[in-house]
Design a protein around this motif. Sequence first.
Motif, PDB file in Angstrom:
ATOM      1  N   THR A   1      33.826  42.231  38.802  1.00  0.00           N
ATOM      2  CA  THR A   1      34.423  40.924  39.054  1.00  0.00           C
ATOM      3  C   THR A   1      33.390  39.999  39.692  1.00  0.00           C
ATOM      4  O   THR A   1      32.420  40.463  40.313  1.00  0.00           O
ATOM      5  N   ASN A   2      33.613  38.695  39.552  1.00  0.00           N
ATOM      6  CA  ASN A   2      32.689  37.719  40.124  1.00  0.00           C
ATOM      7  C   ASN A   2      33.096  37.361  41.543  1.00  0.00           C
ATOM      8  O   ASN A   2      33.934  38.025  42.151  1.00  0.00           O
TER       9      ASN A   2
ATOM     10  N   ALA B   1      34.884  34.988  42.605  1.00  0.00           N
ATOM     11  CA  ALA B   1      36.289  34.588  42.684  1.00  0.00           C
ATOM     12  C   ALA B   1      37.231  35.722  42.306  1.00  0.00           C
ATOM     13  O   ALA B   1      38.421  35.491  42.093  1.00  0.00           O
ATOM     14  N   HIS B   2      36.710  36.933  42.185  1.00  0.00           N
ATOM     15  CA  HIS B   2      37.475  38.129  41.820  1.00  0.00           C
ATOM     16  C   HIS B   2      38.110  37.989  40.436  1.00  0.00           C
ATOM     17  O   HIS B   2      39.203  38.488  40.183  1.00  0.00           O
ATOM     18  N   GLU B   3      37.419  37.323  39.542  1.00  0.00           N
ATOM     19  CA  GLU B   3      37.822  37.244  38.141  1.00  0.00           C
ATOM     20  C   GLU B   3      37.072  38.320  37.359  1.00  0.00           C
ATOM     21  O   GLU B   3      35.863  38.516  37.548  1.00  0.00           O
TER      22      GLU B   3
ATOM     23  N   ARG C   1      31.692  30.020  31.300  1.00  0.00           N
ATOM     24  CA  ARG C   1      31.452  30.465  32.662  1.00  0.00           C
ATOM     25  C   ARG C   1      29.963  30.363  32.998  1.00  0.00           C
ATOM     26  O   ARG C   1      29.126  30.319  32.108  1.00  0.00           O
TER      27      ARG C   1
END
Length: 246
Positions: free
Chosen positions: A117-118, A120-122, A186
């Motif tokens: 995840t990045n 931002a927790h995406e 992104r």
Amino acid sequence: MLPTMRIRIASVPLTCRALTTSARLRNAGDTISQGTQTQSAANPSVVGDGPLRRLPTTPLGRVRQRAGTSAPDASASNANAPLPTGKTTVVAEPLVDPGQYHLHCLTTHSNTRITLTNHAHEVVMWTSAGVCGFKKAQRGGFEAGFRAMCNILERMREKEDSDAARAAKERAEPNRVNKVAANKRRPPFRPRNIDLILSEFGVGREAVTKALLGVEGNRYRPLIRQLIDTTPIRFGGVRPRAVRRL
């Protein structure tokens, strides 16, 4: 439901902006007193002229002057004049690093699932022992966890190389860039810090660490900043069920 708790090990304190005292702001170049503001040489002017007047941004936060006070004259004659008195607020801004990523490793007794995840927790990408071709009880073995970790490390390397090549091509040929698609895309995958988050105590837990410590993890092992264990631990509560005997 039994209460659980999480343990964080080998953590490194994060850096964040917080509300600071006038002494710390004085070191940063701004001076704030109870009723008077003194303008320093580091920030000689006031930015903005709306109802919410904003002083220049400092490394420790953003200093704003509320409405109801007049803006000072930024001319050379009043360069060293004190700012008007008024209520001042320091706005704390969180530090967001686009290069921060989280590598979640769930290693149960029946499977190994790894998710990247990045900041931002995406979810950026994920894999599991089943995706790597292991079936049924084989998904909880050592080889399955090792293959899953090698798989996601290889995909991370391919994505980073492809994003870098696309960015170089767009810089070389800016007229051929589809701006609509580029705005929806992104940010390029360029990890600078990685948090390794482990959960559960399956056989794949050791396999994941072995893959990172081996040749397969040479590229991303130096980027690991901290190791976090989020395995829930039971404490208190009612009597648990009897352990299944095979």
